[in-house]
Write a protein that holds these residues in place. Structure first.
Motif, mmCIF file in Angstrom:
data_model
loop_
_atom_site.group_PDB
_atom_site.id
_atom_site.type_symbol
_atom_site.label_atom_id
_atom_site.label_comp_id
_atom_site.label_asym_id
_atom_site.label_seq_id
_atom_site.Cartn_x
_atom_site.Cartn_y
_atom_site.Cartn_z
ATOM 1 N N VAL A 1 5.311 5.714 2.042
ATOM 2 C CA VAL A 1 4.788 7.057 1.804
ATOM 3 C C VAL A 1 5.790 7.795 0.922
ATOM 4 C CG1 VAL A 1 4.172 9.284 2.819
ATOM 5 C CG2 VAL A 1 3.496 7.162 3.960
ATOM 6 N N VAL A 2 5.284 8.335 -0.187
ATOM 7 C CA VAL A 2 6.129 9.065 -1.132
ATOM 8 C C VAL A 2 5.828 10.557 -1.021
ATOM 9 C CG1 VAL A 2 6.779 9.372 -3.544
ATOM 10 C CG2 VAL A 2 6.135 7.094 -2.710
ATOM 11 N N LYS B 1 0.860 -1.184 0.000
ATOM 12 C CA LYS B 1 0.000 0.000 0.000
ATOM 13 C C LYS B 1 0.897 1.235 0.000
ATOM 14 C CE LYS B 1 -2.218 -1.462 3.721
ATOM 15 N NZ LYS B 1 -1.938 -2.901 3.812
ATOM 16 N N VAL B 2 0.674 2.093 -0.996
ATOM 17 C CA VAL B 2 1.505 3.286 -1.173
ATOM 18 C C VAL B 2 0.638 4.537 -1.083
ATOM 19 C CG1 VAL B 2 3.100 4.503 -2.711
ATOM 20 C CG2 VAL B 2 3.051 1.996 -2.705
ATOM 21 N N VAL B 3 1.084 5.510 -0.314
ATOM 22 C CA VAL B 3 0.439 6.824 -0.271
ATOM 23 C C VAL B 3 1.405 7.830 -0.868
ATOM 24 C CG1 VAL B 3 -0.412 8.693 1.204
ATOM 25 C CG2 VAL B 3 -1.020 6.320 1.716
ATOM 26 N N ILE B 4 0.947 8.545 -1.887
ATOM 27 C CA ILE B 4 1.759 9.576 -2.529
ATOM 28 C C ILE B 4 1.200 10.934 -2.132
ATOM 29 C CG2 ILE B 4 2.525 10.557 -4.715
ATOM 30 C CD1 ILE B 4 2.224 7.750 -5.934
ATOM 31 N N ILE B 5 2.010 11.729 -1.448
ATOM 32 C CA ILE B 5 1.576 13.059 -1.008
ATOM 33 C C ILE B 5 1.906 14.060 -2.108
ATOM 34 C CG2 ILE B 5 1.800 14.852 0.745
ATOM 35 C CD1 ILE B 5 2.779 12.695 2.684
ATOM 36 N N GLY B 6 0.879 14.662 -2.685
ATOM 37 C CA GLY B 6 1.079 15.618 -3.761
ATOM 38 C C GLY B 6 0.119 15.380 -4.903
ATOM 39 N N SER B 7 -0.034 16.386 -5.764
ATOM 40 C CA SER B 7 -0.949 16.240 -6.896
ATOM 41 C C SER B 7 -0.397 16.901 -8.146
ATOM 42 C CB SER B 7 -2.305 16.877 -6.553
ATOM 43 O OG SER B 7 -2.154 18.272 -6.252
ATOM 44 N N GLY C 1 0.491 4.384 8.912
ATOM 45 C CA GLY C 1 0.053 5.217 7.805
ATOM 46 C C GLY C 1 -0.124 6.677 8.172
ATOM 47 N N VAL C 2 -1.155 7.275 7.584
ATOM 48 C CA VAL C 2 -1.383 8.713 7.714
ATOM 49 C C VAL C 2 -2.799 8.974 8.221
ATOM 50 C CG1 VAL C 2 -1.403 10.928 6.506
ATOM 51 C CG2 VAL C 2 0.205 9.145 5.800
#
Length: 498
Positions: free
Chosen positions: A338-339, A178-184, A324-325
């Motif tokens: 987390v990226v 499971k990957v969370v990428i912070i940013g858009s 996680g977050v």
């Protein structure tokens, strides 16, 4: 003195190699050397190794004007772009001119000898001192050593792995994780489908606010057909002209009719999502081109979302947990990795400590003459590309201008040129324009400033710049030229202001 150089080009990325090729083509009497702190050419395209790294500009305009990009791919991978730059190095025999593993630490212009004294550290960590007549900064506008990585509450409690795209770990294993990428921004929307395609279990893009995203074809079918019936050069030139016009047209319409462009962009996204994802995640609260427009090839991001292999969360981080977050809305995003796709750390001239006669230069207190020459600084140019078009478009026309300037100086036996600034012209906006993106706002204390009028005003209009720079003469009283044993052309002494 370890080396005496005529033109010192700092950086062997797309700007530095472009400038070098133009100098070889147009200033055969000028000698130059290229300094590159890394052990390979490419700059950005050598540094970034994250999955899916690619251009976000079409390659017909991102390629140099003297070397057509002769592939039908609209966007190109980082490796392909680095390979393209390598072809230019080979064709122009530039490798012998590049000093890899060398970093410029400081540069001081000594008015008594009218030369730059440049301090370097080589790959063996030995100090060298070079002398240069003219410096061209081709280092881009960000810090290669570190990206922008904000601190979040309790992030040290997270038991998983934290990664920044600027320093992607070699062989990072994210299979079934499971990957969370912070940013858009461009990096995030590239990473999401790329990691899905290469085995991630689930990828969530966590954004504070939505971004305008447009889907474009990965293959230019029109160019593909044209090159079958027209000479390759003609097909390329027509494609390049079309894409330059489209880039400029979309930006101009967005400035004049933002509501119309917003409606069209959002409708296109809605069609891509097919009702599978809430449009709130793709409905920005600003007008198109208040921030840079992002693009995805063949809607790959939307496909990953439709298929449920990726998701979007629009929220703010309350704190990190072990697993996680935790978001302020109460939602918890489970994560193994987390990226931080949170942007760049802004830096000018690669962090070089520059000075004139020992007085430090603060680049934020200067402007750029014609978007190229640093005000009040002798024999220094800086390459900063467009915010609304391909970076390389600016490289080409800036290089042509620099070459004409150098030839003018040779013809008149001038050793020094200074673009004399006027503090009354200076605005608070930087040369990056009025974009509201975070990295632009963080650049205020680093970036050169805008001027109220030409030649200090940065329009980010390639078509206008191309015309103006091509016809720009050198009899402008703003430009002060000096011969080695004489006063400036204007017969008044040059006042160097930092």
């Amino acid at each position: 003195m370890d080396k005496n150089v005529d033109i010192l080009i700092v950086g062997a990325g797309i700007s530095g190699i472009g400038i070098a090729a133009h100098v070889l083509r147009n200033c055969p009497g000028r000698q130059f050397e290229i300094i590159e702190r890394r052990e390979a050419h490419g700059g950005t395209w050598d540094l970034f190794k994250y999955p899916g790294i690619r251009s976000d500009s079409d390659m017909s305009t991102f390629g140099y004007n003297f070397k057509p990009w002769q592939k039908t791919s609209v966007l190109a991978s980082g490796n392909a772009i680095k390979g393209y730059i390598g072809e230019v190095i080979d064709e122009y025999k530039l490798k012998e001119k590049i000093h890899f593993g060398h970093q410029v630490v400081s540069a001081n212009f000594d008015s008594s000898i009218k030369k730059w004294i440049v301090e370097l550290i080589d790959r063996d960590q030995k100090k060298q001192t070079w002398q240069a007549n003219f410096i061209v900064g081709c280092t881009g506008y960000y810090n290669h050593d570190q990206g922008f990585q904000p601190e979040f509450a309790q992030q040290d409690q997270f038991k998983g792995q934290i990664v920044h795209p600027q320093h992607w770990p070699e062989n990072l294993d994210y299979s079934d994780k499971k990957v969370v990428i912070i940013g858009s921004g461009a990096t995030a929307i590239t990473l999401v489908p790329a990691m899905v395609k290469t085995g991630a279990g689930h990828v969530t893009m966590l954004q504070r606010s939505p971004t305008y995203i447009a889907s474009i074809p990965s293959i230019d079918l029109v160019y593909d057909k044209m090159r079958k019936i027209l000479p390759e050069k003609v097909a390329y030139q027509l494609t390049r002209a079309r894409n330059i016009g489209v880039q400029r047209g979309i930006y101009a319409i967005a400035q004049k009719q933002p509501k119309l462009v917003r409606k069209l962009l959002l409708k296109a996204v809605e069609m891509q999502l097919q009702g599978k994802v809430d449009m709130k995640h793709f409905t920005p609260n600003y007008n198109p081109w208040d921030q840079r427009l992002c693009v995805v090839p063949d809607g790959d991001l939307f496909k990953a979302l439709r298929e449920g292999k990726a998701s979007v969360a629009t929220d703010t981080i309350d704190h990190f947990t072990e697993t996680g977050v935790q978001l302020k809305s109460g939602q918890h995003l489970d994560a193994d990795i987390v990226v931080y796709a949170t942007g760049l750390e802004i830096q000018i001239m690669g962090g070089i400590k520059a000075s004139v006669d020992g007085k430090a230069i603060n680049t934020s207190k200067h402007m750029l003459y014609n978007g190229i020459m640093v005000s009040d600084i002798p024999n220094m140019a800086m390459i900063i590309g467009y915010i609304n078009a391909s970076w390389t478009l600016k490289v080409d026309i800036a290089a042509d201008y620099i070459c004409r300037l150098l030839n003018h100086m040779d013809q008149h036996n001038y050793d020094v040129v200074v673009a004399k600034g006027d503090e009354r012209e200076m605005l608070e906006d930087t040369v990056m324009g009025s974009l509201s993106a975070g990295y632009i706002q963080r650049a205020v204390n680093v970036m050169p400033k805008q001027g109220k009028h030409a030649p200090w005003k940065i329009t980010n209009n390639y078509l206008a710049d191309k015309k103006d720079l091509k016809k720009a003469g050198f009899d402008d009283p703003t430009l002060q030229f000096t011969r080695a044993e004489s006063q400036p052309k204007s017969q008044s002494k040059i006042k160097l202001v930092s």
